[in-house]
Design a protein around this motif. Structure first.
Motif, PDB file in Angstrom:
ATOM      1  N   UNK A   1       6.611   3.318   0.221  1.00  0.00           N
ATOM      2  CA  UNK A   1       5.566   4.042   0.939  1.00  0.00           C
ATOM      3  C   UNK A   1       4.596   4.644  -0.065  1.00  0.00           C
ATOM      4  N   UNK A   2       3.324   4.387   0.130  1.00  0.00           N
ATOM      5  CA  UNK A   2       2.295   4.876  -0.787  1.00  0.00           C
ATOM      6  C   UNK A   2       1.919   6.304  -0.442  1.00  0.00           C
ATOM      7  N   UNK A   3       1.850   7.130  -1.461  1.00  0.00           N
ATOM      8  CA  UNK A   3       1.318   8.482  -1.305  1.00  0.00           C
ATOM      9  C   UNK A   3       0.186   8.697  -2.290  1.00  0.00           C
ATOM     10  N   UNK A   4      -0.866   9.334  -1.812  1.00  0.00           N
ATOM     11  CA  UNK A   4      -2.029   9.649  -2.633  1.00  0.00           C
ATOM     12  C   UNK A   4      -2.226  11.161  -2.616  1.00  0.00           C
ATOM     13  N   UNK A   5      -2.370  11.733  -3.795  1.00  0.00           N
ATOM     14  CA  UNK A   5      -2.555  13.178  -3.904  1.00  0.00           C
ATOM     15  C   UNK A   5      -3.771  13.450  -4.772  1.00  0.00           C
ATOM     16  N   UNK A   6      -4.800  14.063  -4.172  1.00  0.00           N
ATOM     17  CA  UNK A   6      -6.011  14.427  -4.906  1.00  0.00           C
ATOM     18  C   UNK A   6      -5.873  15.813  -5.524  1.00  0.00           C
ATOM     19  N   UNK A   7      -6.610  16.008  -6.604  1.00  0.00           N
ATOM     20  CA  UNK A   7      -6.685  17.324  -7.230  1.00  0.00           C
ATOM     21  C   UNK A   7      -8.013  17.418  -7.972  1.00  0.00           C
ATOM     22  N   UNK A   8      -8.358  18.643  -8.378  1.00  0.00           N
ATOM     23  CA  UNK A   8      -9.550  18.840  -9.182  1.00  0.00           C
ATOM     24  C   UNK A   8     -10.752  19.394  -8.447  1.00  0.00           C
ATOM     25  N   UNK A   9     -10.635  19.541  -7.138  1.00  0.00           N
ATOM     26  CA  UNK A   9     -11.753  20.121  -6.402  1.00  0.00           C
ATOM     27  C   UNK A   9     -11.931  21.593  -6.719  1.00  0.00           C
ATOM     28  N   UNK A  21      -9.066  13.909  -9.526  1.00  0.00           N
ATOM     29  CA  UNK A  21      -7.995  12.966  -9.823  1.00  0.00           C
ATOM     30  C   UNK A  21      -7.272  12.613  -8.537  1.00  0.00           C
ATOM     31  N   UNK A  22      -6.720  11.410  -8.524  1.00  0.00           N
ATOM     32  CA  UNK A  22      -5.946  10.954  -7.369  1.00  0.00           C
ATOM     33  C   UNK A  22      -4.734  10.209  -7.913  1.00  0.00           C
ATOM     34  N   UNK A  23      -3.557  10.779  -7.712  1.00  0.00           N
ATOM     35  CA  UNK A  23      -2.324  10.167  -8.190  1.00  0.00           C
ATOM     36  C   UNK A  23      -1.680   9.354  -7.075  1.00  0.00           C
ATOM     37  N   UNK A  24      -1.363   8.115  -7.388  1.00  0.00           N
ATOM     38  CA  UNK A  24      -0.682   7.239  -6.427  1.00  0.00           C
ATOM     39  C   UNK A  24       0.789   7.128  -6.801  1.00  0.00           C
ATOM     40  N   UNK A  25       1.655   7.275  -5.824  1.00  0.00           N
ATOM     41  CA  UNK A  25       3.090   7.118  -6.044  1.00  0.00           C
ATOM     42  C   UNK A  25       3.682   6.239  -4.955  1.00  0.00           C
ATOM     43  N   UNK A  26       4.837   5.677  -5.265  1.00  0.00           N
ATOM     44  CA  UNK A  26       5.545   4.869  -4.293  1.00  0.00           C
ATOM     45  C   UNK A  26       5.372   3.373  -4.458  1.00  0.00           C
ATOM     46  N   UNK A  27       4.311   2.973  -5.123  1.00  0.00           N
ATOM     47  CA  UNK A  27       4.051   1.555  -5.366  1.00  0.00           C
ATOM     48  C   UNK A  27       3.345   1.411  -6.709  1.00  0.00           C
ATOM     49  N   UNK A  28       3.128   0.162  -7.114  1.00  0.00           N
ATOM     50  CA  UNK A  28       2.479  -0.107  -8.392  1.00  0.00           C
ATOM     51  C   UNK A  28       0.975   0.057  -8.260  1.00  0.00           C
ATOM     52  N   UNK A 115      -4.654   6.878   2.578  1.00  0.00           N
ATOM     53  CA  UNK A 115      -5.593   7.956   2.311  1.00  0.00           C
ATOM     54  C   UNK A 115      -4.854   9.190   1.799  1.00  0.00           C
ATOM     55  N   UNK A 116      -5.527   9.917   0.920  1.00  0.00           N
ATOM     56  CA  UNK A 116      -5.021  11.210   0.500  1.00  0.00           C
ATOM     57  C   UNK A 116      -5.400  12.291   1.502  1.00  0.00           C
ATOM     58  N   UNK A 117      -4.981  13.508   1.204  1.00  0.00           N
ATOM     59  CA  UNK A 117      -5.204  14.619   2.130  1.00  0.00           C
ATOM     60  C   UNK A 117      -6.570  15.262   1.946  1.00  0.00           C
ATOM     61  N   UNK A 118      -7.222  14.951   0.860  1.00  0.00           N
ATOM     62  CA  UNK A 118      -8.563  15.469   0.604  1.00  0.00           C
ATOM     63  C   UNK A 118      -8.555  16.700  -0.282  1.00  0.00           C
ATOM     64  N   UNK A 119      -9.662  16.869  -1.000  1.00  0.00           N
ATOM     65  CA  UNK A 119      -9.855  18.049  -1.829  1.00  0.00           C
ATOM     66  C   UNK A 119     -11.287  18.540  -1.639  1.00  0.00           C
ATOM     67  N   UNK A 120     -11.449  19.839  -1.497  1.00  0.00           N
ATOM     68  CA  UNK A 120     -12.756  20.421  -1.203  1.00  0.00           C
ATOM     69  C   UNK A 120     -13.576  20.581  -2.470  1.00  0.00           C
TER      70      UNK A 120
END
Length: 125
Positions: A1-9, A21-28, A115-120
């Motif tokens: 399962x792919x997870x995307x986590x944004x940061x840096x806003x 930044x957007x970190x992807x986990x769960x897959x290559x 999709x990630x959860x978003x960053x403001x």
């Protein structure tokens, strides 16, 4: 399962810079074409930038050309968006997105699977 986590806003003044930044986990990570989109209150989601699987092709929305740069680091499984010369019109929630279905840079939001959860990002005048 792919997870995307944004940061840096965050909040910045006109003319300032931020790097998302957007970190992807769960897959290559290298198996995914990636993109950044944004959505301001009352407006439709719009493409900011897209990058293909090998990083050689990059596409930008007209409003950010020359100011924003998309890049990827497959070793870190991370997508980046360097944003320079920010203006109040850049204020929005920024989302990263991923799809394994194509090798090209994907411009349409409907073509992305994750999709990630978003960053403001808020730019003040």
């Amino acid at each position: 399962q792919v997870q995307l986590v944004e940061s840096g806003g965050g909040q910045v003044q006109t003319g300032g810079s931020l790097r998302l930044s957007c970190a992807l986990s769960g897959r290559t990570f290298s198996n995914y074409a990636m993109g950044w989109f944004r959505q301001a209150p009352g407006k439709a989601r719009e493409l900011v930038a897209a990058i293909n699987k090998n990083g050689f092709t990059r596409r930008y929305g007209d409003s950010v050309k020359g100011r924003f740069t998309i890049s990827r680091d497959d070793a870190k499984s991370t997508l980046y968006l360097q944003m320079n010369s920010l203006i109040p019109e850049d204020t929005a929630v920024y989302y990263c997105a991923a799809t394994p279905r194509t090798v090209v840079a994907v411009l349409e939001a409907s073509q992305y699977d994750y999709w990630g959860q978003g960053t403001q990002v808020t730019v003040s005048s």
